[in-house]
Design an enzyme around this catalytic site. Structure first.
Site, short mmCIF file in Angstrom:
data_model
loop_
_atom_site.label_atom_id
_atom_site.label_comp_id
_atom_site.label_asym_id
_atom_site.label_seq_id
_atom_site.Cartn_x
_atom_site.Cartn_y
_atom_site.Cartn_z
N LYS A 142 -41.67 -15.02 -23.22
CA LYS A 142 -42.92 -15.66 -22.80
C LYS A 142 -43.65 -16.11 -24.04
O LYS A 142 -43.48 -15.54 -25.12
CB LYS A 142 -43.80 -14.67 -22.02
CG LYS A 142 -44.79 -15.33 -21.11
CD LYS A 142 -44.11 -15.78 -19.82
CE LYS A 142 -45.03 -16.51 -18.89
NZ LYS A 142 -44.39 -16.79 -17.59
N THR B 285 -40.17 -23.76 -6.47
CA THR B 285 -40.72 -22.42 -6.24
C THR B 285 -41.05 -22.23 -4.76
O THR B 285 -40.69 -21.20 -4.15
CB THR B 285 -41.94 -22.19 -7.13
OG1 THR B 285 -41.52 -22.37 -8.49
CG2 THR B 285 -42.51 -20.80 -6.97
N ASN C 238 -49.42 -26.21 -6.36
CA ASN C 238 -48.04 -26.70 -6.35
C ASN C 238 -47.15 -25.83 -5.46
O ASN C 238 -46.54 -26.33 -4.51
CB ASN C 238 -47.52 -26.73 -7.80
CG ASN C 238 -46.04 -27.05 -7.85
OD1 ASN C 238 -45.20 -26.21 -7.53
ND2 ASN C 238 -45.70 -28.27 -8.19
#
Ligand code: NAD
Length: 412
Positions: free
Chosen positions: A88, A172, A203
């Site tokens: 990350k 997703t 989204n």
């Protein structure tokens, strides 16, 4: 009860990240001043493959947060069997304060600062909170300039015209629906008789809601940061998104003032009310820590789908478990995003690009298979679905570490 035996070596290696980089990024601002931003990249573990994980721009980004998220990515990639470890990154910045050119200089500066440790075969960043396809395009370009060659596979989530993947935007939400459809089969839920409330109409929430409606589920409530709407009938997510884009609000009254007004009756509700609705499935697609020990007792849904990362805190998770609420965990449910990122990386490396139908088909194969594996594991061990997902992922990581032999071998 102990469900898995891990060697001391594996436990020791999973305690700490493999590599942590903290960088200072000097950026010339539009007014001529120089500002220096703090950035991070943490590569937690790369035993199963190059590390993968997003880059977050937020004022509260810090090393602890980035490290925890890199651990989470390690688990998530293993849960869905991708040949990646976890990483990350992040920059401590409020991106809304920057002009577009300042944002571009910052993004390019971050890549120059971390270029030594990333690469298509080492560590592959992607978008996260407040970063997007445009930023990934700048970053990939900066990396290519440094390396003096075209290496699009260094970053995923790029714009389609810059070697991004078809299907990534909806991945997703689509992946979450595949998990839900498997769960419906497992629990004999009939979509047409199953009501859903969705927190977070961004989204992931939008694409999920749209595809779930097409699959027959009844979306009866939706919310975003400004509030929610509820209907006795099914809502039409596409119409509501069209309205939201023009009016910047989900409000029902305004929705009906537009050219499209359904027969359905709408009411507005607060975000808190949406979470506590008496629906079959509650979908959390907004932020972390939305259900805590303070509101867990008020949740009436029998099933919760975690599209957001960490929307239920540990105390609430325990309370929901005790009440028999089935929580379909984030590390499985939202893994469709990283799975299609993996497909982007594969296509970039092969230099051959797939049709969207092929991407969706491959995504379904991955999500269906891993969902069923986790449901069966939970049933076999009588654990929560979250515990089963972690067991499933850790089992793969542990297997890879054990097969690898000693750690010294793999220091690159
Ligand atoms: P997004 O910014 O597009 O959407 C988030 C939505 O949540 C926005 O509509 C916002 O208005 C809404 N929201 C914020 N606070 C709210 C509140 N208190 N109540 C109700 N709604 C609220 O983000 P996204 O990409 O859809 O991501 C949503 C979540 O899913 C995040 O936790 C993200 O980490 C996770 N996730 C996303 C992806 C992906 O590919 N987009 C992949 C994995 C995980």
């Amino acid at each position: 009860m102990k469900y898995i035996t891990l060697s001391d070596d594996v436990i020791s290696r999973m305690k700490f990240p493999k590599r942590t980089l903290i960088v200072s990024i000097p950026v010339r601002m539009d007014d001529g001043r120089l500002r220096v931003f703090k950035g991070y990249r943490v590569q937690f573990d790369d035993t199963r493959g190059p590390t993968k994980g997003g880059i977050r721009y937020h004022p509260s980004v810090n090393l602890d947060e980035v490290t925890s998220l890199s651990f989470w990515m390690t688990i998530k990639c293993a849960v869905v069997g991708l040949p990646f470890g976890g990483a990350k990154g992040g920059i401590e910045v409020d991106p809304k304060e920057l002009s577009l050119l300042e944002l571009e200089r910052l993004s390019r500066g971050y890549i120059r600062a971390i270029a030594d440790i990333i690469g298509p075969k080492r560590d592959i960043p992607a978008p996260d909170v407040y970063t997007n396809a445009t930023i990934m395009g700048w970053m990939a370009d900066e990396y290519n300039q440094i390396m003096r060659e075209q290496l699009p596979a260094v970053i995923t989530g790029k714009p389609i015209h810059l070697n991004g993947s078809l299907g990534r935007e909806a991945a997703t939400g689509r992946g979450a629906l595949f998990v839900l459809l498997q769960w419906a089969k497992f629990k004999n839920l009939i979509p047409e008789q199953t009501t859903i409330a969705v927190q977070g109409f961004g989204n992931a929430g939008f694409h999920f809601a749209k595809l779930a409606t097409q699959a027959g589920f009844k979306i009866i409530a939706l919310s975003d940061s400004k509030g929610g709407i509820i209907s006795n009938d099914s809502l039409d997510p596409q119409l509501i998104m069209n309205h939201k884009q023009t009016e910047k609000t989900l409000k029902a009254m305004l929705y009906c003032e537009g050219t499209v007004c359904e027969e359905a009756e709408f009411e507005t509700i607060s975000n808190e009310q949406l979470l506590e609705l008496n629906v079959d499935i509650l979908v959390l697609a907004a932020l972390e820590n939305q259900i805590t020990e303070h509101n867990a007792a008020n949740i009436k849904a029998k099933h919760i789908l975690e599209i957001a990362n960490g929307p239920i805190n540990a105390a609430a998770d325990e309370l929901l478990n005790q009440r028999g609420v089935s929580v379909l965990p984030d590390v499985l449910v939202n893994a469709g995003g990283v799975t299609v990122s993996y497909f982007e990386w594969v296509q970039n490396r092969a230099g051959f690009y797939w049709e969207e139908s092929e991407i969706n088909h491959r995504l379904q194969n991955v999500m269906d298979k891993e969902a069923v594996n986790i449901f069966n594991l939970a049933q076999k061990n009588n654990t929560s679905l979250r515990t089963a997902a972690y067991l499933h992922g850790i089992n793969r990581i542990s297997g890879a570490m054990t097969e690898h032999g000693t750690h010294e071998h793999f220091q690159k």
